[in-house]
Design a protein around this motif. Structure first.
Motif, mmCIF file in Angstrom:
data_model
loop_
_atom_site.group_PDB
_atom_site.id
_atom_site.type_symbol
_atom_site.label_atom_id
_atom_site.label_comp_id
_atom_site.label_asym_id
_atom_site.label_seq_id
_atom_site.Cartn_x
_atom_site.Cartn_y
_atom_site.Cartn_z
ATOM 1 N N ARG A 37 -1.922 13.855 -8.337
ATOM 2 C CA ARG A 37 -1.190 12.746 -8.951
ATOM 3 C C ARG A 37 -2.150 11.617 -9.330
ATOM 4 N NH1 ARG A 37 1.674 10.704 -12.535
ATOM 5 N NH2 ARG A 37 2.755 8.791 -11.974
ATOM 6 N N PRO A 58 2.094 5.220 -13.707
ATOM 7 C CA PRO A 58 2.552 4.926 -12.350
ATOM 8 C C PRO A 58 4.057 4.681 -12.296
ATOM 9 C CG PRO A 58 0.583 3.677 -12.860
ATOM 10 C CD PRO A 58 1.022 4.321 -14.133
ATOM 11 N N LEU A 59 4.682 5.197 -11.254
ATOM 12 C CA LEU A 59 6.123 5.064 -11.067
ATOM 13 C C LEU A 59 6.479 3.881 -10.172
ATOM 14 C CD1 LEU A 59 6.896 8.855 -10.522
ATOM 15 C CD2 LEU A 59 7.071 7.538 -12.642
ATOM 16 N N VAL A 60 5.469 3.176 -9.673
ATOM 17 C CA VAL A 60 5.664 1.992 -8.840
ATOM 18 C C VAL A 60 4.888 0.836 -9.450
ATOM 19 C CG1 VAL A 60 6.048 3.274 -6.691
ATOM 20 C CG2 VAL A 60 3.727 2.610 -7.330
ATOM 21 N N TYR A 62 2.101 -1.869 -9.716
ATOM 22 C CA TYR A 62 0.720 -1.812 -9.239
ATOM 23 C C TYR A 62 -0.029 -3.049 -9.700
ATOM 24 C CZ TYR A 62 -0.386 -0.486 -14.021
ATOM 25 O OH TYR A 62 -0.512 -0.480 -15.384
ATOM 26 N N ARG A 74 1.649 5.550 -2.568
ATOM 27 C CA ARG A 74 2.872 4.741 -2.550
ATOM 28 C C ARG A 74 4.022 5.468 -3.253
ATOM 29 N NH1 ARG A 74 3.323 -0.044 -4.667
ATOM 30 N NH2 ARG A 74 1.583 -0.004 -6.098
ATOM 31 N N GLU A 75 3.719 6.202 -4.327
ATOM 32 C CA GLU A 75 4.750 6.999 -5.003
ATOM 33 C C GLU A 75 5.294 8.089 -4.075
ATOM 34 O OE1 GLU A 75 3.284 6.697 -9.653
ATOM 35 O OE2 GLU A 75 2.809 8.492 -8.501
ATOM 36 N N LYS A 78 7.548 6.571 -1.319
ATOM 37 C CA LYS A 78 8.881 6.169 -1.797
ATOM 38 C C LYS A 78 9.744 7.362 -2.200
ATOM 39 C CE LYS A 78 7.610 1.590 -3.332
ATOM 40 N NZ LYS A 78 8.509 0.692 -2.639
ATOM 41 N N LEU A 80 9.296 9.371 -4.783
ATOM 42 C CA LEU A 80 9.442 9.469 -6.230
ATOM 43 C C LEU A 80 8.864 10.762 -6.797
ATOM 44 C CD1 LEU A 80 8.499 5.797 -7.116
ATOM 45 C CD2 LEU A 80 10.783 6.800 -6.969
#
Length: 94
Positions: A37, A58-60, A62, A74-75, A78, A80
């Motif tokens: 990832r 990124p899905l979060v 940053y 972090r993804e 969570k 995700l």
């Protein structure tokens, strides 16, 4: 009498590896999952300048100086991302 806040011990990784292990079968699987990832995120950032956008960003949220591996962790934390084995992850027996 103490001033300020109470010190809170922190590990090397945020989120903690013990918490991340809830999303993987082993530390090895977690490392491979996060590294793949992180490479996708890194490619996304490089492609922004070229206008290609072939990878998902990124899905979060940053910060600019945050490393792709930290973002990937972090993804994962969570929930995700879902770990899927691809053909390159499978090995032939015997």
């Amino acid at each position: 009498m103490s001033f300020g806040t109470e010190p809170t011990p922190a590990g090397l990784a945020d989120p903690a590896l013990d918490k991340l292990m809830e999303h993987a079968d082993s530390k090895y699987a977690l490392a491979i999952f996060a590294a793949k990832r992180a490479r996708q995120i890194n490619s996304y950032f490089r492609q922004l300048d070229e206008g290609l956008l072939q990878n998902v960003g990124p899905l979060v949220e940053y910060e600019n100086d945050e490393k792709p591996l930290s973002i990937a962790f972090r993804e994962i934390d969570k929930g995700l991302l879902e770990e899927k084995l691809g053909e390159d992850d499978l090995t032939e027996g015997n």
